[in-house]
Design a protein around this motif. Sequence first.
Motif, PDB file in Angstrom:
ATOM      1  N   SER A  75       0.459  -1.557   0.205  1.00 60.82           N
ATOM      2  CA  SER A  75      -0.007  -0.140   0.332  1.00 60.82           C
ATOM      3  C   SER A  75       0.821   1.190  -0.050  1.00 60.82           C
ATOM      4  CB  SER A  75      -1.182   0.467   1.314  1.00 60.82           C
ATOM      5  OG  SER A  75      -1.914  -1.039   1.240  1.00 60.82           O
ATOM      6  N   LYS A  76       2.527   0.780   0.960  1.00 63.30           N
ATOM      7  CA  LYS A  76       3.004   2.291   0.755  1.00 63.30           C
ATOM      8  C   LYS A  76       4.146   2.601  -0.262  1.00 63.30           C
ATOM      9  CE  LYS A  76       1.626   2.287   5.611  1.00 63.30           C
ATOM     10  NZ  LYS A  76       1.763   1.994   7.282  1.00 63.30           N
ATOM     11  N   TYR A  77       4.990   1.517  -0.567  1.00 61.35           N
ATOM     12  CA  TYR A  77       5.839   1.382  -1.375  1.00 61.35           C
ATOM     13  C   TYR A  77       5.150   0.843  -2.666  1.00 61.35           C
ATOM     14  CZ  TYR A  77      10.358  -0.496  -1.958  1.00 61.35           C
ATOM     15  OH  TYR A  77      11.776  -0.079  -2.702  1.00 61.35           O
ATOM     16  N   SER A  78       5.711   2.263  -3.812  1.00 62.07           N
ATOM     17  CA  SER A  78       5.696   2.314  -5.093  1.00 62.07           C
ATOM     18  C   SER A  78       6.226   0.929  -5.703  1.00 62.07           C
ATOM     19  CB  SER A  78       6.316   3.302  -5.717  1.00 62.07           C
ATOM     20  OG  SER A  78       5.572   4.621  -4.722  1.00 62.07           O
ATOM     21  N   GLY A  79       5.454   0.805  -6.674  1.00 62.75           N
ATOM     22  CA  GLY A  79       5.542  -0.340  -7.846  1.00 62.75           C
ATOM     23  C   GLY A  79       5.881   0.191  -9.155  1.00 62.75           C
ATOM     24  N   PRO A  80       6.390  -0.434 -10.175  1.00 59.30           N
ATOM     25  CA  PRO A  80       5.074  -1.690  -9.693  1.00 59.30           C
ATOM     26  C   PRO A  80       6.197  -3.080  -9.179  1.00 59.30           C
ATOM     27  CG  PRO A  80       5.539  -0.918 -12.362  1.00 59.30           C
ATOM     28  CD  PRO A  80       6.971  -0.313 -11.418  1.00 59.30           C
ATOM     29  N   GLY A  81       5.533  -3.622  -8.981  1.00 62.28           N
ATOM     30  CA  GLY A  81       5.873  -4.900  -7.516  1.00 62.28           C
ATOM     31  C   GLY A  81       5.627  -6.544  -8.261  1.00 62.28           C
ATOM     32  N   LEU A  82       6.563  -7.793  -8.019  1.00 59.39           N
ATOM     33  CA  LEU A  82       6.662  -9.030  -8.255  1.00 59.39           C
ATOM     34  C   LEU A  82       6.306  -9.634  -6.735  1.00 59.39           C
ATOM     35  CD1 LEU A  82       6.435 -11.059 -10.756  1.00 59.39           C
ATOM     36  CD2 LEU A  82       8.927 -10.688 -11.421  1.00 59.39           C
TER      37      LEU A  82
ATOM     38  N   ILE B 160      10.810  -2.440 -13.036  1.00 54.49           N
ATOM     39  CA  ILE B 160      10.031  -3.666 -11.202  1.00 54.49           C
ATOM     40  C   ILE B 160      11.085  -2.489 -10.322  1.00 54.49           C
ATOM     41  CG2 ILE B 160       9.871  -5.544 -10.365  1.00 54.49           C
ATOM     42  CD1 ILE B 160       9.583  -6.677 -12.990  1.00 54.49           C
ATOM     43  N   ARG B 161       9.749  -2.227  -9.296  1.00 59.62           N
ATOM     44  CA  ARG B 161      10.734  -1.817  -8.200  1.00 59.62           C
ATOM     45  C   ARG B 161      10.989  -2.650  -6.531  1.00 59.62           C
ATOM     46  NH1 ARG B 161      12.144   1.031 -11.107  1.00 59.62           N
ATOM     47  NH2 ARG B 161      14.454   0.339  -9.835  1.00 59.62           N
ATOM     48  N   TYR B 162      10.635  -3.600  -7.146  1.00 54.06           N
ATOM     49  CA  TYR B 162      10.595  -4.869  -5.709  1.00 54.06           C
ATOM     50  C   TYR B 162      10.317  -5.819  -5.972  1.00 54.06           C
ATOM     51  CZ  TYR B 162       5.800  -4.279  -4.877  1.00 54.06           C
ATOM     52  OH  TYR B 162       3.765  -3.872  -4.702  1.00 54.06           O
ATOM     53  N   VAL B 163      10.804  -6.794  -5.631  1.00 55.15           N
ATOM     54  CA  VAL B 163      10.702  -8.389  -5.984  1.00 55.15           C
ATOM     55  C   VAL B 163      10.616  -9.067  -4.746  1.00 55.15           C
ATOM     56  CG1 VAL B 163      11.074 -10.377  -7.328  1.00 55.15           C
ATOM     57  CG2 VAL B 163      11.286  -8.834  -8.198  1.00 55.15           C
ATOM     58  N   ILE B 164       9.252  -9.322  -3.760  1.00 56.85           N
ATOM     59  CA  ILE B 164       9.041 -10.331  -3.119  1.00 56.85           C
ATOM     60  C   ILE B 164       8.716 -11.928  -2.869  1.00 56.85           C
ATOM     61  CG2 ILE B 164       7.661 -10.463  -1.317  1.00 56.85           C
ATOM     62  CD1 ILE B 164       6.622  -7.476  -0.727  1.00 56.85           C
ATOM     63  N   HIS B 165       9.466 -12.405  -2.513  1.00 56.79           N
ATOM     64  CA  HIS B 165       9.321 -14.190  -2.175  1.00 56.79           C
ATOM     65  C   HIS B 165       8.439 -14.334  -1.531  1.00 56.79           C
ATOM     66  CE1 HIS B 165      12.929 -14.344  -5.074  1.00 56.79           C
ATOM     67  NE2 HIS B 165      12.168 -15.511  -5.451  1.00 56.79           N
TER      68      HIS B 165
ATOM     69  N   GLU C 287      15.180 -14.873 -10.425  1.00 59.94           N
ATOM     70  CA  GLU C 287      13.762 -13.918  -9.730  1.00 59.94           C
ATOM     71  C   GLU C 287      13.900 -12.848  -9.330  1.00 59.94           C
ATOM     72  OE1 GLU C 287      11.214 -18.197  -9.739  1.00 59.94           O
ATOM     73  OE2 GLU C 287      11.892 -16.729  -7.822  1.00 59.94           O
ATOM     74  N   SER C 288      14.903 -12.611  -7.978  1.00 59.82           N
ATOM     75  CA  SER C 288      15.353 -11.384  -7.583  1.00 59.82           C
ATOM     76  C   SER C 288      15.404 -10.307  -8.724  1.00 59.82           C
ATOM     77  CB  SER C 288      15.582 -10.985  -6.474  1.00 59.82           C
ATOM     78  OG  SER C 288      17.193 -12.046  -6.705  1.00 59.82           O
ATOM     79  N   GLY C 289      15.952 -11.075  -9.321  1.00 63.97           N
ATOM     80  CA  GLY C 289      17.404  -9.748 -10.956  1.00 63.97           C
ATOM     81  C   GLY C 289      16.571  -9.290 -11.613  1.00 63.97           C
ATOM     82  N   ARG C 290      15.206 -10.224 -11.801  1.00 70.16           N
ATOM     83  CA  ARG C 290      14.159  -9.485 -12.341  1.00 70.16           C
ATOM     84  C   ARG C 290      13.431  -7.908 -11.643  1.00 70.16           C
ATOM     85  NH1 ARG C 290      11.714 -15.121 -13.157  1.00 70.16           N
ATOM     86  NH2 ARG C 290      13.768 -16.282 -14.254  1.00 70.16           N
ATOM     87  N   GLY C 291      14.258  -7.512 -10.926  1.00 70.49           N
ATOM     88  CA  GLY C 291      13.460  -5.979 -10.679  1.00 70.49           C
ATOM     89  C   GLY C 291      15.101  -5.211 -10.750  1.00 70.49           C
ATOM     90  N   GLY C 292      14.427  -3.564 -10.839  1.00 72.30           N
ATOM     91  CA  GLY C 292      15.698  -2.748 -11.048  1.00 72.30           C
ATOM     92  C   GLY C 292      16.230  -3.342 -12.535  1.00 72.30           C
ATOM     93  N   ARG C 293      15.943  -3.567 -13.727  1.00 71.38           N
ATOM     94  CA  ARG C 293      16.838  -3.250 -14.557  1.00 71.38           C
ATOM     95  C   ARG C 293      16.733  -1.954 -14.963  1.00 71.38           C
ATOM     96  NH1 ARG C 293      15.105  -8.954 -17.949  1.00 71.38           N
ATOM     97  NH2 ARG C 293      15.403 -10.852 -16.223  1.00 71.38           N
ATOM     98  N   ASP C 294      16.486  -1.779 -15.528  1.00 71.74           N
ATOM     99  CA  ASP C 294      16.965   0.407 -15.241  1.00 71.74           C
ATOM    100  C   ASP C 294      18.020   0.614 -14.622  1.00 71.74           C
ATOM    101  OD1 ASP C 294      15.372   0.683 -12.495  1.00 71.74           O
ATOM    102  OD2 ASP C 294      13.388   1.782 -13.184  1.00 71.74           O
ATOM    103  N   GLY C 295      18.301   0.365 -13.248  1.00 70.18           N
ATOM    104  CA  GLY C 295      19.399   0.610 -13.008  1.00 70.18           C
ATOM    105  C   GLY C 295      19.182   1.735 -12.081  1.00 70.18           C
ATOM    106  N   LEU C 296      18.304   1.195 -11.676  1.00 72.84           N
ATOM    107  CA  LEU C 296      17.715   2.028 -10.681  1.00 72.84           C
ATOM    108  C   LEU C 296      17.603   1.832  -8.721  1.00 72.84           C
ATOM    109  CD1 LEU C 296      14.742   4.646 -11.605  1.00 72.84           C
ATOM    110  CD2 LEU C 296      17.574   4.930 -11.905  1.00 72.84           C
ATOM    111  N   GLN C 297      17.362   2.079  -7.517  1.00 69.97           N
ATOM    112  CA  GLN C 297      17.392   1.154  -6.893  1.00 69.97           C
ATOM    113  C   GLN C 297      15.838  -0.039  -6.812  1.00 69.97           C
ATOM    114  OE1 GLN C 297      19.243   1.151  -3.984  1.00 69.97           O
ATOM    115  NE2 GLN C 297      19.005  -0.427  -3.786  1.00 69.97           N
ATOM    116  N   THR C 298      16.642  -1.168  -6.051  1.00 70.11           N
ATOM    117  CA  THR C 298      15.066  -1.880  -6.414  1.00 70.11           C
ATOM    118  C   THR C 298      15.189  -2.916  -5.022  1.00 70.11           C
ATOM    119  OG1 THR C 298      14.124  -4.071  -6.833  1.00 70.11           O
ATOM    120  CG2 THR C 298      16.507  -3.965  -7.619  1.00 70.11           C
ATOM    121  N   LEU C 299      14.031  -4.194  -4.645  1.00 65.51           N
ATOM    122  CA  LEU C 299      14.509  -4.148  -3.178  1.00 65.51           C
ATOM    123  C   LEU C 299      14.035  -6.079  -3.359  1.00 65.51           C
ATOM    124  CD1 LEU C 299      14.168  -4.597  -0.047  1.00 65.51           C
ATOM    125  CD2 LEU C 299      11.980  -3.564  -0.276  1.00 65.51           C
ATOM    126  N   SER C 300      14.582  -6.814  -2.565  1.00 71.00           N
ATOM    127  CA  SER C 300      14.704  -8.135  -3.313  1.00 71.00           C
ATOM    128  C   SER C 300      14.390  -8.447  -1.241  1.00 71.00           C
ATOM    129  CB  SER C 300      15.647  -9.120  -3.545  1.00 71.00           C
ATOM    130  OG  SER C 300      15.656 -10.471  -3.198  1.00 71.00           O
TER     131      SER C 300
END
Length: 481
Positions: free
Chosen positions: A227-234, A300-305, A318-331
């Motif tokens: 709800s609080k963390y901007s996506g898109p998320g996976l 993709i800004r975050y990948v959650i398992h 799977e976590s590597g599918r986040g942040g392919r634009d080089g910006l910060q992402t979260l696993s």
Amino acid sequence: MNEEIQQVLKQRFGFSSFKKGQEETITKILTRNNVLSILPTGTGKSLCYQLPSYLLSGVTIVVSPLLSLIEDQVRQLQRTGEKQAVAFGSQLTYQEKQWVLAHIAAYKFIFITPESLFQEEILQRIRQLDVGLFVVDEAHCVSTWGIDFRPDYERLASIIQHLGVKKVLALTATATEVVKEDIRQKLFLGQEIDLVQKTVNRVNIFYHVEKLSTVEEKLSWLQSFCSKYSGPGLIYCNTRRDTEEVSLYLSGNTTLKTAYYHGGLTSMERSAIQQQFLADELDVLIATSAFGMGIDKPNIRYVIHYQLPDSLEAFIQESGRGGRDGLQTLSVVLYMAQDQKVHQYFQKELLKEINDFTHLVPLTQNNDSIVLDHFSELQKKWYDFSKSENHSIENLQEKIKKRVEEKAEKLARMEDYLDTDGCRREKILSYFSETSTVQQEICCDNCHREISDFPIGLMSPDSNKKYSKLEKSKEILKNLF
């Protein structure tokens, strides 16, 4: 040669420079025969076979594990103006399949799954072609799949030999020393290979583990976070049922646009959901491992398992599918002690399958129809495999038992990652026989425990344009939890 490569890069693909590992891979496959290229997610592995194909005569055959991945790769080529590419699989009607087979010599790129490649009708047509390059995409599947799941991966070498292919390129994002040797033995039959390998380290991924006690706590955490963390998320789940339940929970308890994706959906349904996610029409996609291979979504800004993955290889893929634009992402891994039970269940089921198989096989000597009547789909594959490759039943049984032991060991290493109080990035690098030379300023929850004192929230990429990547990463992570 370098001038030709640069010319094709510019004219055909519109790029003026390569990403790490691309040019080295392309040069090696043009000048040598057997190449294994291990490049991290988001570094454009597709270019490594697409570009040299235009400098080689004959057709390029690309073996990929998923129809969604195959279709995405064909669309990617079509965007560059390539019209001689086809995705061969079960999505084709009988009439479409016959038309493609009748005109197969007209194609420059043929994308196909291992199972389709072994169909005799298709194989007969491909035998008539001049195959300039044979590509195995997601080549780690040769090792991590195979005898216990989609056994045709273990038979690809026989196809390569049968077709008389001279140039073979294997591509993957991750491979331990064991997996590399497995690929060399199973795909290249122990021959000498040229290796291109870059670090698995993705500096823009922040690694975090959240240990929880119940499913209710997991769902509550997801509701608050998403709800609080901007996506898109996976969000990755281990079962189809979980993808549906998590999607239903989030759509019912937040204002987020969610969808679920798994192998039980129709091809049309999966394609529609994938396109929605790629077009930023969904805030969160909840999926099994059936989703993600080759998906080119940079933001993709975050990948959650939702549960622990079955191995560090799968986790990094799977976590590597986040942040392919080089910006910060979260696993993030949401972990509770019971999570390993589903993996242990699958291991027990695999042993049961092979034990049942060994008891049923002797009956086929007098009545071959038992294969259709009593064998599961996997057991039918084992039956065909044992006949075509001249493997004894005892040999198959031994291989399955060994695979179960390997899976248990990989699961234990995944749990070590979750339980460590040291640097999680170092744990990952060590697993892949790498060492870190520079301590990252933005790393993981164990290296930056103070981050947990901050409230959840992420500034949008637009509002962060004034920052450098490092400054932006600090600002994003300062507001994570």
